[in-house]
Structure formats: structure tokens, C-alpha cells
Design a protein around this motif. Sequence first.
Motif, short mmCIF file in Angstrom:
data_model
loop_
_atom_site.label_atom_id
_atom_site.label_comp_id
_atom_site.label_asym_id
_atom_site.label_seq_id
_atom_site.Cartn_x
_atom_site.Cartn_y
_atom_site.Cartn_z
N GLY A 277 0.77 -1.42 -0.07
CA GLY A 277 -0.06 -0.15 -0.04
C GLY A 277 0.69 1.26 -0.01
N SER A 278 0.40 2.24 0.51
CA SER A 278 0.97 3.72 0.52
C SER A 278 2.21 3.66 1.29
CB SER A 278 -0.13 4.59 1.20
OG SER A 278 0.58 5.79 1.52
N LEU B 122 -4.99 -14.87 8.50
CA LEU B 122 -6.04 -14.59 7.88
C LEU B 122 -6.09 -13.88 6.73
CD1 LEU B 122 -9.21 -14.82 8.08
CD2 LEU B 122 -9.47 -12.70 9.54
N ILE B 123 -5.00 -12.73 6.91
CA ILE B 123 -4.70 -12.05 5.53
C ILE B 123 -4.04 -13.04 4.39
CG2 ILE B 123 -2.98 -10.42 4.85
CD1 ILE B 123 -3.23 -9.11 7.67
N LEU B 124 -3.18 -13.80 4.80
CA LEU B 124 -2.50 -14.44 3.87
C LEU B 124 -3.58 -15.53 3.17
CD1 LEU B 124 0.47 -15.27 2.86
CD2 LEU B 124 0.20 -17.12 4.37
N LYS B 125 -4.34 -15.97 3.74
CA LYS B 125 -5.68 -16.72 3.21
C LYS B 125 -6.52 -16.10 2.29
CE LYS B 125 -7.07 -21.04 3.35
NZ LYS B 125 -6.44 -22.15 2.74
N THR B 126 -6.99 -14.90 2.73
CA THR B 126 -7.88 -14.21 2.08
C THR B 126 -7.36 -13.10 1.04
OG1 THR B 126 -8.10 -12.24 3.70
CG2 THR B 126 -9.47 -14.32 3.84
N MET C 24 -8.28 -13.51 -2.85
CA MET C 24 -9.82 -13.57 -3.09
C MET C 24 -10.20 -11.92 -2.95
SD MET C 24 -11.37 -16.80 -1.45
CE MET C 24 -10.58 -16.46 0.15
N LEU C 25 -9.49 -11.42 -2.08
CA LEU C 25 -10.12 -9.85 -1.74
C LEU C 25 -9.03 -8.96 -1.71
CD1 LEU C 25 -11.73 -11.15 1.60
CD2 LEU C 25 -12.83 -10.83 -0.58
N GLY C 26 -7.82 -9.18 -2.28
CA GLY C 26 -6.64 -8.09 -2.16
C GLY C 26 -6.06 -7.89 -0.87
N GLU C 27 -5.09 -7.37 -0.77
CA GLU C 27 -4.24 -7.30 0.58
C GLU C 27 -4.87 -6.30 1.39
OE1 GLU C 27 0.39 -6.68 1.77
OE2 GLU C 27 -0.35 -5.40 0.39
N ALA D 166 -7.98 -5.02 6.31
CA ALA D 166 -9.07 -4.12 7.33
C ALA D 166 -10.00 -5.35 7.90
CB ALA D 166 -9.85 -3.55 6.33
N ILE D 167 -10.01 -6.45 7.29
CA ILE D 167 -10.83 -7.69 7.88
C ILE D 167 -10.13 -8.32 9.03
CG2 ILE D 167 -11.97 -9.68 7.41
CD1 ILE D 167 -12.37 -8.88 4.47
N ALA D 168 -8.89 -8.48 9.03
CA ALA D 168 -7.96 -9.00 10.06
C ALA D 168 -8.02 -8.12 11.14
CB ALA D 168 -6.71 -9.33 9.53
#
Length: 346
Positions: free
Chosen positions: A34-35, A290-294, A297-300, A305-307
Motif C-alpha cells: 500500500g501507501s 487470515l490475511i494470507l488466506k484471504t 480473493m479480496l486483495g491485501e 482491514a478484515i483481520a
Amino acid sequence: MQLNSRLIELDLARFLAALAVVLYHYLGRTSFSGSEFIYDVTKFGFLGVPFFFIISGFVISLSAEKSSPVKFFISRFVRLFPTLWVCSTLTYLMLMVTEYPYKDINGFIYVANLFMVNQPLNMQYVDNVYWTLFEELKFYALVGVLLLFKVYTKFKWWLSIWLFLSILYVFTEQPFFWGKITSVKYSAFFVAGVCLYLIYKNREVKIATILLCISFLISGYHLAGHTTNYIPSATVSEKSVVVFINLVIYVYFYSFVTRKKTFISHRTWIVLGGLTYPLYLIHNLFGKSLILKTTPMLGEQLSIAIAFFVSMALAYVISQKLEPKYIPFIKTKLTFSANKLGLTVK
């Protein structure tokens, strides 16, 4: 300065420290896509850890002075271990479910982590952030010994000796045993917390202020020397920022202990302060798994944010729904057992 016997500034400090660490682990890494500005800010989030150690020194001083060694042990045990059991179990299950590639934890290592004996047994942590808990245990052990020999209130003596031996060890690695029984790198922060407590209570203010200043100098030296452990190839300017943030932390605490009134009174901070410990324990590998798994599908960024929100939600459930049930229950059982053994709990 109190609201429902809680020091609101400490709740604010706890939450800000935990938030800094969470953002460091999620965003303050060179692999973050990201930024660049976000990375440049959050890479200093590791400073939340020494922030915690100052808070610990202060809070332990509040609870230890009028405690028996047994009461102190019980209070620290119920505050540290049950929530560790919950968060360690959740992390272990997440690592297995997601088949996290950077950790290979078996059942034996998991059980060793539950009782913090993995480090003496030279085993890895279920989550690397647990290393700070072992440093906390060293501090608790020191306080417990001082209480046992009824010299805990001789603050100026043991604080001076502790700080002197820690400084001596830094430059000479002597006495050789000092690095085994204390947290040499972080002793200055624990000492600072106790000194701030003395200033807050208006006791031995002169010696406490002197030791606080020495603690600040030695802590700044340590942080500058170890910045490269957290910021790869840290520049002189980055090390200078670390030292400056350390100064801000000390000024914040000194301002807090010397003010007569609080300017922070919103009860939300009590809730957020309560989230701190479970959030610290659950966010790192649980969140990264959770980040690595998703991410595919969802983007980093959405995965991060979800994690973050899942970790916050779990921390809320643990601190607001579970801890109020299991902490008093375990404390009552331990107190009953201690009384049955004829040990003094008061």
C-alpha cells in the motif's frame, strides 16, 4: 483523577500502545504493497512495546505495595495466563486451519506456550509477540522476591541497584547472571514505570525523578541501538525519530502523574483499555494467517482491514464477555486453595 477506580490515562495509553503494535505488524513491513506514507508512519509502531513496559511498572506498583506475595502471585496469574490460554488456542487453531507456511507448531509446543515454559525449553512461540510476556514474568518474579523479603517499599535502594546493574551489564556483560534474571534491554522502562508511580504518589520524588531521567537516557540508548531489529537498515534520521518518540512517551507519562485533574473522562477509553491485552495476543499470527488466506480473493488491503476488525471483535468478546467470568472464578479457586494450604492472602 479516577473514574470508577480506573486511571483513564492508562486506558488511553494501553490502547494507543496496542494499536501502534497492531499497525506495525500489519502495515509497517517492507512487503506491504500500500501507501509508502502509511509504511513510513507505522514502521515506528514497535515502540508500543516499551510503552507497555512503562505501564506495567506503574500498574504493578499500584497493586503490589499492599499485597502479600501470595496475593500478588494470584493477581498476576489470573491477569496473565487465562487470556493467554484463550488467545493461544485460537491462534493455534487458525495456524492449523489456514496451514500458515511460516510456522510449524505441534501440540507439545502449544502446551508449553500455555504455561510459558517454551523459552526455557528452547521451543518457539505459538506467536512471536509472546516474548514480551516472558519479560513481564521476570519483572513479576523480582517484585515477588522483594515482597517475600518485605523490602518492596525500599524503592530508592532496589530501583537504584537494579538500574545500576542493568547499565553495568550493558557495557560489561557483568554481573554475568543479571541478563538471566532480568530483562536488561527493557529494565529501564520497568524502572521508569515504578518511578512514575512514586511521583504520582508524591513519595521520594527527588530520587524517583533522578532515576526516571537516567531511565530515559538508557532507554533511548537501547532503542537507538536496536532500531535495526525492527526497521531494516534504519538510518540515523529514523533512529533519531525513535529517540524523539521515546521522549514523547516519557513526557506524556510525566504529565499524567503530575497533573491534579484528568482531561480524559470518556468511558469508551475504559472499554478500549480492556481490549488491549487480548488484542495484543490475538492480532499478530491469527491476523496474518487470515490475511494470507484471504488476500488472493479480496486483495491485501481489504484483507488487512478484515483481520483488524476480526481481531478487535475477538478482543472485545474476550475482554467484555469472557474475562469477567473466568478471571473471578479462577481467582476465587486459587485464593481458596492458598487458604487451605495456610498461605497468607490479604
